[in-house]
Structure formats: structure tokens, C-alpha cells
Design an enzyme around this catalytic site. Structure first.
Site, PDB file in Angstrom:
ATOM      1  N   SER A 207       0.840  -1.203   0.000  1.00  0.00           N
ATOM      2  CA  SER A 207       0.000   0.000   0.000  1.00  0.00           C
ATOM      3  C   SER A 207       0.865   1.239   0.000  1.00  0.00           C
ATOM      4  O   SER A 207       2.087   1.162   0.081  1.00  0.00           O
ATOM      5  CB  SER A 207      -0.902   0.005   1.230  1.00  0.00           C
ATOM      6  OG  SER A 207      -0.173   0.498   2.346  1.00  0.00           O
ATOM      7  N   LYS A 208       0.204   2.376  -0.038  1.00  0.00           N
ATOM      8  CA  LYS A 208       0.947   3.635  -0.097  1.00  0.00           C
ATOM      9  C   LYS A 208       1.803   3.839   1.144  1.00  0.00           C
ATOM     10  O   LYS A 208       2.760   4.601   1.130  1.00  0.00           O
ATOM     11  CB  LYS A 208      -0.003   4.805  -0.316  1.00  0.00           C
ATOM     12  CG  LYS A 208      -1.040   4.950   0.774  1.00  0.00           C
ATOM     13  CD  LYS A 208      -1.937   6.143   0.490  1.00  0.00           C
ATOM     14  CE  LYS A 208      -2.877   6.334   1.670  1.00  0.00           C
ATOM     15  NZ  LYS A 208      -4.204   6.683   1.338  1.00  0.00           N
ATOM     16  N   ARG A 209       1.465   3.158   2.238  1.00  0.00           N
ATOM     17  CA  ARG A 209       2.296   3.277   3.438  1.00  0.00           C
ATOM     18  C   ARG A 209       3.665   2.621   3.248  1.00  0.00           C
ATOM     19  O   ARG A 209       4.602   2.887   3.986  1.00  0.00           O
ATOM     20  CB  ARG A 209       1.592   2.635   4.644  1.00  0.00           C
ATOM     21  CG  ARG A 209       0.468   3.481   5.208  1.00  0.00           C
ATOM     22  CD  ARG A 209      -0.157   2.812   6.418  1.00  0.00           C
ATOM     23  NE  ARG A 209      -0.731   1.510   6.087  1.00  0.00           N
ATOM     24  CZ  ARG A 209      -1.927   1.357   5.515  1.00  0.00           C
ATOM     25  NH1 ARG A 209      -2.671   2.405   5.238  1.00  0.00           N
ATOM     26  NH2 ARG A 209      -2.385   0.155   5.220  1.00  0.00           N
ATOM     27  N   ASP A 210       3.781   1.740   2.244  1.00  0.00           N
ATOM     28  CA  ASP A 210       5.054   1.038   2.015  1.00  0.00           C
ATOM     29  C   ASP A 210       5.972   1.807   1.085  1.00  0.00           C
ATOM     30  O   ASP A 210       7.092   1.377   0.824  1.00  0.00           O
ATOM     31  CB  ASP A 210       4.783  -0.354   1.417  1.00  0.00           C
ATOM     32  CG  ASP A 210       3.967  -1.208   2.367  1.00  0.00           C
ATOM     33  OD1 ASP A 210       4.412  -1.384   3.509  1.00  0.00           O
ATOM     34  OD2 ASP A 210       2.881  -1.674   1.971  1.00  0.00           O
ATOM     35  N   GLY A 211       5.512   2.917   0.550  1.00  0.00           N
ATOM     36  CA  GLY A 211       6.319   3.679  -0.410  1.00  0.00           C
ATOM     37  C   GLY A 211       5.447   4.016  -1.598  1.00  0.00           C
ATOM     38  O   GLY A 211       4.220   3.917  -1.527  1.00  0.00           O
TER      39      GLY A 211
END
Ligand code: GLU
Length: 435
Positions: A207-211
């Protein structure tokens, strides 16, 4: 029967790499089989679907070179067909009406599951089945008259004559319902291939939290479309040998569903960046230079650079630049004196003998002969004179001339900087050490 596949995104926001990978796999499958690749915009959720989100999908596809055949189908235009299908299901007993809330607010239409166990063959996951007891009847038309995803999706696939449905494996559970709908509508059931999920290093959905997670972000960060395309094809697929960097033609010719893996595919930004570097290294110099220029134009020092120096720097750095944005660290080539990195100075210059070493180098360098090989020869002489081994003076010299302890080979770097600049910097560093 010729292959017809489709990409059917819901335009509700940014384009996630998992979605665009589904588009890419469909496109590759169509091209491999000389079939058709269609685009269907599933825009029935009128509140969440926006024109901007549709545009983001079209832009992402155009940027990555995923061309669709035929005119895109907008699901919202298909309402009459969805309702006709619902009516026919009602007529032949595969659906029924119910006032769900019991509030007299209106009736919705439910699909009647066949009441038998269901099975289908997945081209990637193998045979999948589900017990009758685990499948309930489900709503296909809401009480406000709007068709639900399952109905719209299946009816549109029938309308578009889709032969293979290649999509993310978050849809596996839906597929049992979809197969039942096809059968009830008397339409041939297409083949299914559910793609493995893209996960992070911990095995959780990426997800966007991973980059970076959206196509637009990768574009913004300066990744090349070809590199991203190539990398995404490897998320869940391989050509069956150890090739990784491949041309589009090579990928198309090797792309078959039996080489798609069912295990989750791990997104690895470092690997993508490495691959990007391989693509950047291959660009014609002028194209590489314009990518760099675009990156640097955002920086205060990055405009109106000396053109000849700029091109020489690009030539030197191209094979060592995995991302255009890394050119932002090239300030030391252009701005005099360079910014000195305090740690590097402490370690390499503020030490016994450093000044003598730089002075010795200074004596051996000749401004009239400043190619990297003659610089190299001069440094060898200085090293011999000082009685130290080959390369022992390099770091001190590098920090003196560039301000930093990292970069391309120092002889090449100095040759690119040219004699006046390099020698002025050397002199400046010696003066700093003396004062
Ligand atoms: N709009 C659905 C999605 O984006 C389509 C799924 C499908 O490909 O059938 O998940």
C-alpha cells in the site's frame, strides 16, 4: 476462438500498481495471442467515480504504452442492458424480488444461487470449489434501481465478448457468483486467471504506506515507463529462465498464463530502481540529458548550467544514475567552491600528511594535459614520491576537489571538471588546510 480480454478499473482515485499490473498482464496476453485488449471503465458508483480518476487511468495507460483496442466502454452507459438481464433472470426464476429492509421503501432484486456446490478452473490457481452451504443468494439490483457490481460486471463481460478474465485474486470469491450468473444467463463461462497479490516485505498487501504505490508517483519520481513496465511484468510472472531486463517484444512472446505464479509477489523498490538504472544507461545521451534537466530545473542551482560541462557530466554519470532525481546530488560539478562535507573533511583532510599529499599532487598535475589517464599518471607519480601505494591519495584528492567522499572515479571527475576548476579547488583546499 480469438482472445478478447479487458481491463476494468473502477475510477475512484489514483491508479495503484496492482491495478496497472492487471492491465499489463491482460495486454500482454492479448498481444501474445494476437487477440484484443479492451478497456472498460466501471463507473457505476456515481459518487466515487470522478472524471479526474478516469483521466488518471487513461494517462497511466498512455504513459506505459498499454494501448487498448476498440472504443472504451463506460459501464454507466450500460444501465438498460443490466436491467434487461435482471428482468430475464426474474422471468426464468433465477432471481426474485424482496423488500429487504421490510420498510416498504422498495424492493431489491436478488439472484438465486443454484443450491449446488460450485467449481471453476483457474488458469493460475488450479481447480477451485465452494460448498453450496457457503453461498447465499445476493442482491443484483438495489431498491433504488441501481445494478450491483456483480451483475454489471458479468453483463458487460458478456456484451464485450470477453473470453478470459484476468484480474486480481481479491476477486476469487466473487467468481463463484459470477459463474452462476453466466450459467443462469445462458452465456458461455469465460476462462479465469486470478493474479497473485502484490505484497510488501512483511507479506501484507502493498500500500501507499510502504512507499510509492501509484503509477503517477513513479512517474513523478523520475522512473522510466519502460523500466516500470518491465519490472511490473516480473511481479508474479517470469519468462521461465533467468532473464529480467527484456524488451516488450521479448515479454510478449514469452508471456503465457502458465508462467504466472500463484504465490504473492513482493514489491521491491530497490530492485525497480536498479532496473531503472539499466534503462537509463541505455538512453541516447540527449534523452538522458533532458531527463536530468527536467529534474534539475526544480533546483535553484540547476538552471542555466554551462552546457558543455553539463553534457560531459551527463556522459560521465549516465551509467551510474539509477534515477534522474539522483542528479540532484551533482551540485559539486557546477558550483564553486563545492560544499565541503564536514565528516569527509575530518576523515580525509584533517589528518597528518594530507596537506603535503595535496601539494605533491598539485606539483605533478599539468593543466595542459588533463585527460583522466594523464591525471592518473600524475597521481601515480605523487604516490611514488610519497612512498604510498596506488590509490592511497584518492580520497583526500576527491574530498579536496568535490567536497565529498562519494562520486564517480576521481580522475574522470577531474577531467570532466577541467583543469582550471580542478586546480583552483585543489589550491583552495590547500589554503583552507594551511589557515
Ligand atoms: N472494477 C473491478 C475492479 O477494479 C473489476 C474487477 C474485474 O476485473 O472484473 O476491481
Amino acid at each position: 476462438m480469438s482472445v478478447r480480454v479487458r481491463f476494468a478499473p473502477s475510477p475512484t482515485g489514483h491508479v495503484h500498481i496492482g491495478n496497472i499490473r492487471a492491465a499489463i498482464f491482460n495486454w500482454l496476453f492479448a498481444r501474445h495471442h494476437a487477440g484484443r485488449f479492451l478497456l472498460r471503465i466501471e463507473d457505476t458508483d456515481r459518487e466515487r467515480s470522478t472524471p479526474e480518476a478516469v483521466q488518471a487511468i487513461l494517462d497511466a495507460m498512455a504513459w506505459l504504452g498499454i494501448q487498448y483496442d476498440e472504443t472504451p466502454l463506460y459501464q454507466s452507459t450500460q444501465h438498460p442492458r443490466h436491467m434487461e438481464a435482471a428482468e430475464s433472470l426474474l422471468r426464468n426464476g433465477h432471481a426474485y424480488k424482496e423488500d429487504k429492509g421490510g420498510t416498504g421503501q422498495g424492493e431489491c432484486i436478488l439472484f438465486r444461487m443454484p443450491g449446488t456446490d460450485m467449481a471453476f478452473h483457474d488458469e493460475i490457481k488450479g481447480d477451485l470449489s465452494k460448498k453450496a452451504a457457503d453461498m447465499k443468494d445476493f442482491v443484483i439490483v438495489r431498491s433504488d434501481g441501481s445494478p450491483v457490481f456483480h451483475l454489471a460486471n458479468v453483463v458487460d463481460d458478456i456484451t464485450q465478448g470477453i473470453t478470459h478474465i484476468i484480474r486480481g485474486d481479491d476477486h476469487v470469491e466473487n467468481t463463484f457468483r459470477h459463474v452462476a450468473l453466466y450459467q443462469a444467463l445462458g452465456a458461455p463461462v469465460p476462462r479465469y486467471a486470478h493474479l497473485p497479490m502484490i505484497v510488501n516485505a512483511q507479506g501484507k498487501p502493498y500500500s501507499k504506506r510502504d512507499g510509492a504505490a501509484y503509477v503517477g508517483q513513479f512517474r513523478e519520481m523520475g522512473y522510466s515507463a519502460e523500466a516500470l513496465f518491465n519490472y511490473l511484468t516480473l511481479l508474479g510472472w517470469s519468462p521461465g529462465d533467468d532473464r529480467e531486463k527484456m524488451t516488450r517484444e521479448e515479454i510478449i512472446s514469452a508471456f503465457t498464463l502458465d508462467r504466472v505464479k500463484s504465490a504473492p509477489a513482493q514489491m521491491d523498490l530497490r530492485k525497480l530502481t536498479h532496473m531503472n538504472g539499466l534503462y537509463l544507461a541505455e538512453l541516447p545521451l540527449s534523452e538522458f540529458a533532458s531527463g536530468v534537466r527536467r529534474s534539475l530545473s526544480r533546483l535553484d542551482w540547476g538552471q542555466n548550467l554551462d552546457e558543455a560541462l553539463f553534457l560531459n557530466v551527463c556522459r560521465l554519470m549516465q551509467s551510474r544514475t539509477p534515477l534522474f532525481s539522483q542528479s540532484e546530488t551533482w551540485k559539486y560539478f557546477f558550483i564553486d567552491p563545492p560544499e565541503y562535507d564536514e565528516k569527509a573533511v575530518q576523515k580525509n583532510l584533517k589528518k597528518e600528511g594530507a596537506r603535503t599529499a595535496l601539494e605533491t599532487i598539485q606539483r605533478h598535475l599539468s593543466p595542459s594535459d588533463f585527460s583522466d589517464s594523464s591525471i592518473h599518471a600524475a597521481i601515480r607519480k605523487a604516490e611514488a614520491e610519497m612512498g604510498v601505494g596506488e590509490g592511497k591519495l584518492n580520497q583526500a584528492l576527491r574530498v579536496a576537489v568535490t567536497g565529498s567522499s562519494i562520486g564517480a572515479g576521481i580522475y574522470e571527475t577531474m577531467a570532466v571538471l577541467g583543469a582550471p576548476r580542478s586546480l583552483t579547488r585543489l589550491k583552495y583546499a590547500i589554503e583552507q588546510l594551511t589557515s
